[in-house]
Design an enzyme around this catalytic site. Structure first.
Site, PDB file in Angstrom:
ATOM      1  N   ASP A   1     -25.949  12.495-101.764  1.00 24.18           N
ATOM      2  CA  ASP A   1     -27.106  12.108-102.565  1.00 24.18           C
ATOM      3  C   ASP A   1     -27.062  12.785-103.930  1.00 24.18           C
ATOM      4  OD1 ASP A   1     -28.479  14.662-102.497  1.00 24.18           O
ATOM      5  OD2 ASP A   1     -29.113  14.199-100.462  1.00 24.18           O
ATOM      6  N   ILE A   2     -27.947  12.392-104.807  1.00 27.75           N
ATOM      7  CA  ILE A   2     -27.875  12.797-106.216  1.00 27.75           C
ATOM      8  C   ILE A   2     -27.983  14.305-106.391  1.00 27.75           C
ATOM      9  CG2 ILE A   2     -30.357  12.524-106.602  1.00 27.75           C
ATOM     10  CD1 ILE A   2     -29.613  11.362-109.400  1.00 27.75           C
TER      11      ILE A   2
END
Length: 346
Positions: free
Chosen positions: A129-130
């Site tokens: 994820d980011i």
């Protein structure tokens, strides 16, 4: 890395063109091999009539052979045999990048920092994820990517994480024995306390499945927030000690062959992939900006990048500050040299 690696190409040599025409594979498998999505998602798109083969709407379960023209997302491809050896790339993902090929919000993606390929695409093995950093594997081999991601393979993922607050031993025990999440029971295969202070604790954790945000959700089930998360190993492949954030290096050919043998892929015949039809609009080349003026603040869970210095206790090399501009691919052990693998860029 060796400088004598071939540039990946789908150009036929000798009698390969005749062999390519004899290969026949399921359409969704060929699309996945070309890095256009997961097999399940691509099967759904075929069922929705969003894919054409030789000008006609494709059917679920349809097969294609070498030379067939495939249309998807407004682009036209030709099915071709992928006969070059598989490549595996190790990328040290920084915060702020998403693991998608294109992002509707305009956020930077991991694919912008990768070396260019001719006639093939990098396929991400899973996602980060980011706000998660660390090891991301990418490969040109769709069969290998599918094997590395498939739940039946039970591939271990190892992470280092920072948890806000003090974590008592009974919480650690619960996370090791199992808790109930919204998508079923889950637990850490291994969990080890590796550091702590008055405000937070550091842990090393290992999982054998790739559910979405599973590390964070396991801690959240006990009322704790993960403020820093970094993947340091995927299966038998560790994050290289000298690989800086935002840089990549190619896995040696011997190690790639070892991975393929692990999943009994070494004797597989050539597979079909998709090669873009010449004359279509090409993507813009990645712009590389260097120098101290390219630095910008990055925000992770509401905190500025100064907080990231704590995570670097678990890095083995001092990293230079970096902003939106990409570092030079292959900036690992040979950080002062241009990327010597496939897709060499200036």
């Amino acid at each position: 890395m060796s400088d004598n690696r071939k540039v990946l190409s789908l150009k036929a040599k000798g009698g390969e063109s005749s062999n390519a025409g004899k290969i026949e594979e399921r359409l969704h498998k060929v699309l996945a091999q070309a890095g256009l999505g997961s097999r399940r998602a691509l099967e759904e798109r075929i069922a929705q009539g969003l894919v054409k083969v030789n000008g006609e709407v494709a059917q679920t379960g349809q097969s294609v052979k070498g030379g067939d023209r495939v249309e998807i997302d407004g682009k036209t491809f030709v099915a071709s045999a992928l006969t070059e050896p598989a490549s595996v790339l190790l990328y040290n993902k920084p915060e702020g990048e998403v693991t998608t090929r294109e992002d509707p919000e305009g956020r930077p993606t991991v694919f912008e920092a990768l070396p260019r390929l001719k006639g093939a695409r990098w396929i991400a093995v899973g996602r980060l994820d980011i706000n998660t950093t660390g090891l991301l594997l990418l490969t040109t081999d769709g069969e290998l990517a599918n094997a590395l991601m498939h739940p039946s393979s039970n591939i271990q993922r190892e992470y280092v994480c920072r948890i806000h607050g003090e974590v008592p031993d009974e919480v650690v025990t619960r996370l090791a024995t199992g808790v109930q999440l919204e998508d079923g029971p889950a637990k850490f295969d291994e969990i080890e306390r590796i550091g702590s202070s008055d405000s937070h604790a550091w842990f090393r954790v290992v999982l054998s499945e790739g559910r979405n945000r599973e590390v964070r959700r396991l801690w959240e089930s006990q009322g704790y927030q993960v403020s820093r998360l970094k993947r340091v190993r995927y299966g038998s492949v560790p994050l290289p000690r000298m690989l800086k954030r935002g840089h990549c290096e190619e896995l040696p050919a011997a190690e790639v062959d070892k991975l393929r043998r692990q999943f009994q892929l070494e004797d597989k015949p050539p597979v079909l992939t998709l090669q873009p039809v010449i004359g279509q609009r090409k993507s813009r080349p990645t712009q590389i900006r260097v120098g101290k003026d390219s630095k910008q603040a990055s925000y992770v869970n509401g905190a500025v990048e100064d907080e990231a210095r704590e995570l670097r206790r678990f890095d083995h090399v001092r990293e230079e500050p970096r902003g939106r501009g990409r570092g030079r691919p292959g900036g690992g052990a040979g950080a002062g040299k241009p990327y010597a693998g496939k897709g060499k860029r200036g």
